[in-house]
Design an enzyme around this catalytic site. Structure first.
Site, PDB file in Angstrom:
ATOM      1  CD  GLU B  45      59.657 -19.383  68.188  1.00  0.00           C
ATOM      2  OE1 GLU B  45      58.786 -18.743  67.393  1.00  0.00           O
ATOM      3  OE2 GLU B  45      60.271 -18.350  69.000  1.00  0.00           O
ATOM      4  CE  LYS B 112      62.598 -15.864  68.295  1.00  0.00           C
ATOM      5  NZ  LYS B 112      61.239 -15.971  68.705  1.00  0.00           N
ATOM      6  CE1 TYR B 118      56.643  -7.624  67.008  1.00  0.00           C
ATOM      7  CE2 TYR B 118      58.883  -7.678  67.673  1.00  0.00           C
ATOM      8  CZ  TYR B 118      57.867  -8.047  67.021  1.00  0.00           C
ATOM      9  OH  TYR B 118      58.134  -8.931  65.871  1.00  0.00           O
ATOM     10  CB  CYS B 148      60.188 -16.978  65.053  1.00  0.00           C
ATOM     11  SG  CYS B 148      58.648 -16.411  64.698  1.00  0.00           S
ATOM     12  N   GLY B 311      24.100 -17.436  73.721  1.00  0.00           N
ATOM     13  CA  GLY B 311      22.955 -16.703  73.635  1.00  0.00           C
ATOM     14  C   GLY B 311      22.595 -16.362  72.173  1.00  0.00           C
ATOM     15  CG  ASP B 317      27.576  -8.776  66.870  1.00  0.00           C
ATOM     16  OD1 ASP B 317      28.273  -9.022  65.967  1.00  0.00           O
ATOM     17  OD2 ASP B 317      26.970  -7.858  67.219  1.00  0.00           O
ATOM     18  CB  SER B 318      24.168 -14.359  68.716  1.00  0.00           C
ATOM     19  OG  SER B 318      22.875 -13.901  68.149  1.00  0.00           O
ATOM     20  CG  ASN B 394      24.163  -2.660  81.931  1.00  0.00           C
ATOM     21  OD1 ASN B 394      24.440  -2.645  80.810  1.00  0.00           O
ATOM     22  ND2 ASN B 394      25.072  -1.746  82.654  1.00  0.00           N
ATOM     23  CB  THR B 418      27.565 -13.088  70.756  1.00  0.00           C
ATOM     24  OG1 THR B 418      26.718 -12.273  71.680  1.00  0.00           O
ATOM     25  CG2 THR B 418      27.297 -14.376  71.065  1.00  0.00           C
ATOM     26  CD  GLU B 423      28.382  -5.362  70.248  1.00  0.00           C
ATOM     27  OE1 GLU B 423      27.392  -5.308  69.626  1.00  0.00           O
ATOM     28  OE2 GLU B 423      28.821  -6.352  70.973  1.00  0.00           O
TER      29      GLU B 423
END
Lengths: 569, 569
Positions: B45, B112, B118, B148, B311, B317-318, B394, B418, B423
């Site tokens: 497409e 199409k 949505y 599609c 980092g 996560d990292s 912070n 990360t 979170e």
């Protein structure tokens, strides 16, 4: 006073999801309108849940709470007709509707037919289109009800309503502001009123919701296209108007339609007449200024902030944001932080202090030079002898951002950012630096308009609250020696119209060059706009005041290799 | 080899706006397909302009460039039929179309019909709906083409095409990935093939575009619902398949329709048969991992980055982001920055270094403690004896953000963030701190899935590249003494399903509590989600891997006072 229809246009400031608060405002207005002898009271589009509710509409619990509140409101709707913007659900379909309430009942419900799905609007994401309407008859006259986009569509539902004999159209709206929108609206309403031979009462929402401001300015237009009444701009108001039924245009009545009779209260003989309305439109600068003030105030208050902090650089942008913030939240609730480095001229701090003093806001000074040097020392081994570049420049802006955010985290102050639309357009702003904050007050205000609004403010206050020197000095970011904006950018008098053509009007670079701009200025500007989309995507929201703002209004890919070729220049 | 239709499914990786690059890929694939004796080659497409072009579609110059490139492509389409996804304009209307190219001509164009509006899709913002289709006849068989969303709609256009006698449907797609989507797609395609008694060739886009990844996995389904062929996942491929025309279902042919004859090349007797396709689906973790790798690689490359920095905290996560980055860009192009403060345990740095070494990426260590103390000294007079709070926490995250951004600005490295979806959902992340960066690789990956992907990676590499201790230690932000995520949040095993119900499935708090979660956990989680919308609005883009990601997929107001009441718990 016989044959008067007394109409209350309840221009209220709703908040999305605040069902208790919105219902309270609606019920109060119904009672006030009734106390003043109104026959009909109209509320803005989706008044029950607030506008725009966006994806909250996908939550069943949200829709159910709307229904519950509408039922509470209904119980107060007697001795008056109330027309209330509400969500409604039929089978599995959701509609953007107007409930017609009387005698503690929902006597009818109209579903918006024309759903906007452009600009900031995504209504086809949520709603199904209505397919029909009824008319409401009283004393031989017929009233049609419709919703916002419906009235803008030529040969749309208003046309069918008029053909079916409507003499008066009540249209309920949540029509977002941009500069001059009132003129567009009036032009359209006058044309529709004349073409369809109807009176139109246009009820609009007022208030700020994220990036949108609704300006109110509800109005009544005669079938001759005359503005008979205009409610306040940017303020809540219960505007009461008497419509002389004898003056409504007479017309043949279609019989094919379902007509619902409205039983209006019959006490009008005892009513005091309403004096004719004063029609007052704002001048251009005042209008935009008021939009920015309301947008800022509502963003703060609706999100639970009463105080705000901003960095004062001694430049025009932060000066304007400071006066807007003080107008929005009160001068005692605004803190100006002066955050000088060694690149700031002493004049800059003086100008910032002078502004803070004449405006009457608190100010604090926190020099950033030592922190900056500590970063440079720490980074030095890793920068491996590379020359000074935006790394060092941005670092200063980011230290400032950190300090403002630390004060925000410590004291609960909302951080206002001070970047204007010209800078946001070309990416002349530091992500996580001067772009760090909760609300970007003048994000949609081009630099040249920043000057006009500042001049307007001084003129209105009849005092140079924004110091003359601030209005006159050359714009600079002061992130290196002798830096000037004009080192990197075309002059703002050139840049702003190029940006307008490119961003708001989608002209090609070739088309813009033909409007007698320099090819290099246009190409450079277009490239800067295209390559800074990633920054804008991470910017805080700010008040939309132009026909196309950054944000929901302009949805650009970040990964985008489209480079225009120069055709027929 | 008589009565074989040789079909090439050109699963290419386009880039939005890269008309030259996309046209080049299309032309190459046409020529390769032809060289291998294909009769028909199909492209995804909007292959000419890339998908999704978003508001670039409002630029005339963009649409014109699309037309110009389609005409270039057309010149290469001879001796083969090419079906190419393209924008098309008729009068003032824009369509999402499939051009049928043959003999250097556009022999037909299909618009199409069903436009998705949505989730991440806004197609009604741009396109008008097509209203009709033609069928294409060769050797007595009929082919239908659609696009599609068309194939997803029950009793939609595929139904009409089948009724009009189509034996084979070619559907061209840009179907975004989420975990398990391939199963949804196959289930739907099998049902449509069986119900409509047609073969379906499903050609999908592959590649990353901003927050979306397209997974390819083009396929051929028989009228019995059997997957006859499946192209690679997350890789470009020219998948060539032979369709035995004798096996196509026979059906009555409608005469009411316009039928266009396809003149196919007649050289098939000399062709080597294509060996039957190996059908290989990825296991769940590998599939998501591959999506993250491709999304990250394409975001970097399509935006002009070849190297990335992140980092490394020594946390899971990292660590996962590092292995994804190394897989995406090559280990020599990834830099891990270890940025300890006094709150980091020595184990954390050790784990980070151990990961970097076993993965083979560069790492640098830049302690932030001195800069942090300099900030605290500077802010001390203004913090007026207030207790330690998120301000100080912070600040550490923001110093790290600044250092990464400074290195990015100095060396042109893309900063990868990360944070995971858990979170991001509850706002347990620092704006301008750990949220600062160009691309948020695992933004849509819940924490519990982060563990699974990490285990998968070690298993696949047959080595503990992510150290065992990292997989086993309790998650912590290390922004104050002895901090643990579980001090502020429910355990992730509880949090993640609550978030899924609340965010992806729109369940009410009452409904979630009924699924036997603790009331306090559900209420707390829902409040945290609702009040952290402002943070998410400023987050960098990241790869969508769930049915509903944050971003375009979930459009929530920031100012939002909706608080659910607890019904019938």
């Amino acid at each position: 006073m016989k044959n008067i229809l007394r109409l209350s246009m309840a221009q209220i400031n709703t908040c999305v999801g605040d069902f208790a608060g919105n219902a309270c405002k609606i019920i109060n207005a119904i009672e006030q309108a009734k106390a003043q002898g109104s026959h009909i009271v109209c509320f803005p589009e989706l008044a029950v849940c607030g506008y725009p509710p966006e994806d909250l509409l996908f939550k069943n619990s949200f829709v159910q709470e709307n229904t519950r509140r509408l039922n509470q409101i209904k119980e107060k709707a007697y001795g008056i007709i109330a027309i209330v913007g509400t969500i409604s659900r039929q089978k599995r379909l959701l509609f953007n509707s107007a409930a017609i309430l009387a005698d503690k009942k929902i006597i009818d419900i109209y579903h918006k037919i024309h759903l906007p799905n452009y600009g900031v609007f995504d209504e086809k994401r949520y709603f199904s289109s209505g397919e029909k309407f009824n008319l409401y008859e009283f004393r031989g006259f017929r009233v049609g009800v419709n919703i916002c986009e419906d009235i803008w569509v030529e040969d749309g539902v208003i046309n069918s309503q008029a053909k079916a004999g409507a003499n008066l159209i009540l249209t309920i709206n949540a029509s977002p502001y941009h500069a001059g929108k009132i003129n567009l609206r009036q032009k359209m309403l006058k044309a529709q009123a004349k073409k369809n031979k109807v009176f139109i009462a246009y009820i609009n929402l007022v208030g700020g919701q994220d990036e949108l401001v609704f300006d109110g300015q509800s109005m009544l237009i005669s079938d001759k296209g005359k503005v008979l009444s205009l409610a306040s701009a940017f303020k809540e108001e219960l505007k009461i108007i008497d419509i002389d039924l004898e003056k409504l245009p007479q017309k043949p009545k279609s019989r094919k339609l379902k007509i619902i009779s409205l039983c209006l209260p019959e006490e009008e003989n005892t009513l005091q007449p309403i004096p004719p309305a004063r029609i007052k439109k704002l001048e251009a600068a005042e209008e935009v200024f008021s939009a920015l003030v309301l947008g800022t105030r509502d963003y703060a208050l609706k999100n639970g902030f009463s105080e705000a902090i901003l960095g004062l650089s001694g430049g025009i942008d932060s000066s304007l944001v400071a006066v807007i913030a003080a107008s929005a939240l009160g001068k005692d609730n605004v803190i100006g932080a002066i955050l000088p480095s060694k690149f700031n001229s002493p004049n800059s701090s003086d100008d910032a202090i002078s502004l803070a003093n004449s405006l009457g806001i608190k100010h604090i000074t926190i020099p950033i030079q030592e922190i900056f040097e500590k970063y440079l020392n720490t980074l030095n081994p890793h920068f491996s002898g590379q020359p000074w570049n935006t790394a060092e420049e941005n670092l200063q802006a980011r230290i400032r951002g950190n300090i403002l955010m630390a004060l925000s985290n410590k004291f609960g102050w909302l951080v206002l950012t001070t970047g204007n639309k010209s800078e946001m357009g070309v990416g002349y702003a530091t992500l996580y630096g001067d772009m760090a904050g909760g609300f970007a007050v003048i994000k949609d205000v081009p630099k040249t308009l920043v000057y006009k609004l500042s001049e307007f403010y001084n003129r209105r206050e009849n005092k140079e609250i924004i110091p003359r020197r601030v209005l006159e000095k050359a714009p600079t970011a002061e992130l290196r020696e002798n830096q000037k904006d004009s080192d990197s950018l075309p002059e703002y008098g050139t840049l702003d119209p190029i940006l307008k053509y490119y961003i708001e009007e989608d002209l090609s670079v070739s088309q813009i060059i033909k409007k007698s701009f320099k090819q290099e200025d246009v190409l450079k500007t277009a490239r800067m706009v295209d390559t800074s989309e990633y920054k804008r995507r991470q910017s805080p929201p700010g008040v939309k005041i132009t026909p196309r703002a950054f944000g929901r209004d302009r949805r650009m890919p970040i990964a985008n290799r489209f480079k225009e070729v120069l055709n027929n220049v």
